[in-house]
Design a protein around this motif. Structure first.
Motif, mmCIF file in Angstrom:
data_model
loop_
_atom_site.group_PDB
_atom_site.id
_atom_site.type_symbol
_atom_site.label_atom_id
_atom_site.label_comp_id
_atom_site.label_asym_id
_atom_site.label_seq_id
_atom_site.Cartn_x
_atom_site.Cartn_y
_atom_site.Cartn_z
ATOM 1 N N LYS A 285 6.882 17.847 -21.953
ATOM 2 C CA LYS A 285 7.425 17.988 -23.304
ATOM 3 C C LYS A 285 7.385 19.443 -23.755
ATOM 4 O O LYS A 285 6.777 20.306 -23.121
ATOM 5 N N THR A 286 8.024 19.684 -24.905
ATOM 6 C CA THR A 286 7.982 20.973 -25.589
ATOM 7 C C THR A 286 7.572 20.726 -27.034
ATOM 8 O O THR A 286 8.141 19.866 -27.708
ATOM 9 N N VAL A 287 6.572 21.455 -27.508
ATOM 10 C CA VAL A 287 6.158 21.347 -28.912
ATOM 11 C C VAL A 287 6.260 22.730 -29.546
ATOM 12 O O VAL A 287 6.012 23.747 -28.897
ATOM 13 N N THR A 288 6.622 22.745 -30.825
ATOM 14 C CA THR A 288 6.866 24.000 -31.529
ATOM 15 C C THR A 288 6.139 24.002 -32.864
ATOM 16 O O THR A 288 6.038 22.965 -33.532
ATOM 17 N N GLY A 289 5.635 25.150 -33.278
ATOM 18 C CA GLY A 289 4.969 25.248 -34.572
ATOM 19 C C GLY A 289 4.826 26.684 -35.017
ATOM 20 O O GLY A 289 5.202 27.623 -34.316
ATOM 21 N N TRP A 290 4.264 26.855 -36.223
ATOM 22 C CA TRP A 290 4.011 28.185 -36.773
ATOM 23 C C TRP A 290 2.635 28.667 -36.318
ATOM 24 O O TRP A 290 1.642 27.969 -36.497
ATOM 25 N N PHE A 291 2.591 29.890 -35.759
ATOM 26 C CA PHE A 291 1.338 30.473 -35.281
ATOM 27 C C PHE A 291 1.146 31.855 -35.898
ATOM 28 O O PHE A 291 2.066 32.660 -35.949
ATOM 29 N N GLU A 292 -0.068 32.084 -36.364
ATOM 30 C CA GLU A 292 -0.407 33.350 -37.008
ATOM 31 C C GLU A 292 -0.189 34.527 -36.056
ATOM 32 O O GLU A 292 -0.636 34.494 -34.908
ATOM 33 N N TYR A 293 0.498 35.567 -36.542
ATOM 34 C CA TYR A 293 0.676 36.800 -35.774
ATOM 35 C C TYR A 293 -0.554 37.659 -36.044
ATOM 36 O O TYR A 293 -0.655 38.335 -37.067
ATOM 37 N N ASP A 294 -1.514 37.631 -35.114
ATOM 38 C CA ASP A 294 -2.861 38.138 -35.386
ATOM 39 C C ASP A 294 -3.273 39.202 -34.374
ATOM 40 O O ASP A 294 -3.800 38.881 -33.306
ATOM 41 N N HIS A 312 0.448 15.386 -29.883
ATOM 42 C CA HIS A 312 0.107 14.536 -28.739
ATOM 43 C C HIS A 312 0.092 15.340 -27.430
ATOM 44 O O HIS A 312 0.704 14.945 -26.434
ATOM 45 N N ILE A 313 -0.616 16.467 -27.476
ATOM 46 C CA ILE A 313 -0.723 17.291 -26.279
ATOM 47 C C ILE A 313 -1.708 16.644 -25.304
ATOM 48 O O ILE A 313 -2.883 16.421 -25.637
ATOM 49 N N ASP A 314 -1.227 16.336 -24.140
ATOM 50 C CA ASP A 314 -2.037 15.681 -23.110
ATOM 51 C C ASP A 314 -2.684 16.752 -22.241
ATOM 52 O O ASP A 314 -2.050 17.330 -21.363
ATOM 53 N N THR A 315 -3.956 17.032 -22.497
ATOM 54 C CA THR A 315 -4.640 18.093 -21.755
ATOM 55 C C THR A 315 -4.914 17.711 -20.304
ATOM 56 O O THR A 315 -5.211 18.579 -19.481
ATOM 57 N N TYR A 316 -4.782 16.412 -19.977
ATOM 58 C CA TYR A 316 -5.035 15.992 -18.595
ATOM 59 C C TYR A 316 -3.997 16.562 -17.635
ATOM 60 O O TYR A 316 -4.259 16.701 -16.436
ATOM 61 N N GLU A 317 -2.835 16.907 -18.152
ATOM 62 C CA GLU A 317 -1.801 17.458 -17.274
ATOM 63 C C GLU A 317 -1.877 18.981 -17.187
ATOM 64 O O GLU A 317 -1.100 19.612 -16.494
ATOM 65 N N LEU A 318 -2.870 19.579 -17.890
ATOM 66 C CA LEU A 318 -3.027 21.023 -17.901
ATOM 67 C C LEU A 318 -4.224 21.439 -17.046
ATOM 68 O O LEU A 318 -5.184 20.684 -16.878
#
Length: 399
Positions: A285-294, A312-318
């Motif tokens: 999958k692809t997930v998108t969001g706002w992330f702080e430019y830090d 629903h990020i499945d960390t088992y596949e990472l």
């Protein structure tokens, strides 16, 4: 993060002040969120059915822009132009609150502009409206400037786009740097909310630039190799170029011609901090969001537990790398599990095999805690327009 993206996508759009039917926004909550241009104000507007007409006056602007009102269940997006008004109803618990969005220039904006600092130059040879400050990139990939506070000896000052204030490490107080603590304020960091003592009427010098009458927070940073933090507000209403090829921070008064070489990023200001859109790609999958430019963040990416669960990020596949403990201005350690994402995409730029720290538990009271740190950002020269709050990026080694 996910909620904002989804709501804006399905927003009902109104571009004219005269409608045969007044648009309506439904809500279960008394407080609403507003995106004015590209600045997000969470839980800022209180619905008031008891008023005959409740008016929100937008920040002044030229041309056109979008203003979005959104609740827990509904969204209205207005395409607005100056010196107009746009009426709509807010429905809460069966009651209607007639509300007006006004863009009339002579009226005071409902939400004041963010406080920023101004500087002067003591250079006798200044002939342009451009100021340049050299920096060093630390071993932890942070931008370090050389400067002084209240006439001190040289200090290592961290330039942090993820901060909207100025901070001194408490251990230096009245040893290397003399100042009087005469107030306190609530401070929100990546690791929690805490009260900090403050000192008013201080002077900061970096290169040829001088900031006077500055309020500085005292923060008990313990393990970091810097003396003070300079937030982006030091360059408010300016255009800042971060050039990692030349290790230079360049302050422009107007947009430089080279902007055409840069890619404009989707940008939003949240609680006085710039955020850009980032996508995380896996085989599934692809997930998108706002992330702080830090630029003050050390690791490539910090992801909140909330964002991970909502998407629903499945960390088992990472690929699992390690567990770390990180802290911020509150000094509280929080566990993060580090996973390798195949691709992290910023605009059109793809970054491969990026370590992402996912929080086991989110700090209480801290929202929008998803961060792009400088280990990733240092790969892109940046031009940040702090007049209009827009980030532009270009890969390094192109000069």
């Amino acid at each position: 993060m996910k909620e904002i993206v989804a709501l804006v996508t399905v927003a009902i759009v109104f571009g004219c002040k005269n409608h045969t039917q007044i648009p309506k926004l439904k809500t279960n909550s008394k407080t609403l969120n507003i995106i004015d241009g590209n600045v997000l104000y969470p839980n800022i507007w209180e619905t008031s059915p008891e008023l005959v007409l409740d008016e929100y006056v937008a920040k002044s602007f030229t041309g056109s822009k979008e203003v979005i009102f959104y609740s827990d269940i509904d969204t209205l997006l207005f395409n607005v132009t100056p010196n107009n008004h746009y009426d709509f109803d807010i429905e809460i618990n069966g009651k209607m609150a007639r509300t007006r969005l006004s863009t009339e220039a002579e009226k005071e904006p409902a939400i004041s502009k963010m406080d920023v600092l101004s500087f002067t130059s003591n250079s006798k040879y200044k002939v342009t409206q451009i100021d340049s400050i050299p920096f060093k990139l630390s071993k932890r990939n942070r931008i370090i400037l050389s400067g002084s506070i209240n006439g001190s000896d040289s200090l290592n000052i961290l330039f942090d786009t993820g901060a909207n204030g100025i901070t001194l490490r408490t251990a230096l107080l009245n040893k290397e740097v003399y100042m009087t603590l005469d107030g306190e304020t609530e401070n929100s960091g990546s690791d929690g909310i805490s009260m900090k003592q403050t000192s008013a009427r201080n002077t900061i010098e970096i290169g040829d630039l001088i900031w006077e009458d500055v309020t500085i927070l005292s923060t008990d940073y313990k393990k970091d190799y810097f003396d003070a933090v300079l937030g982006w507000i030091a360059f408010g209403n300016k255009i800042i170029e971060i050039n990692y090829d030349k290790n230079m921070l360049i302050i422009h008064s107007s947009m430089p011609p080279k902007i055409e070489e840069f890619s404009k990023q989707k940008t939003i200001m949240i609680k006085g901090i710039p955020y850009i859109e980032a996508s995380f790609l896996t085989d599934a999958k692809t997930v998108t969001g706002w992330f702080e430019y830090d630029t003050g963040g050390v690791r490539p990416v910090y992801m909140s537990n909330e964002f991970s669960k909502e998407n629903h990020i499945d960390t088992y596949e990472l690929k699992y790398i390690e567990q770390t403990i990180s802290s911020g201005s509150a000094g509280i350690g929080w566990k993060r599990n580090i996973y390798e994402f195949p691709t992290v995409q910023i605009g059109s730029f793809k970054n491969l095999n990026i370590p992402v720290g996912i929080a086991e538990i989110d700090p209480p009271g801290v929202s929008y805690n998803d961060i792009l740190g400088n280990t990733l950002l240092k790969n892109y020269n940046a031009i940040i327009d702090f007049k209009n709050y827009v980030v532009h990026l270009r890969p390094i080694n192109n000069d």
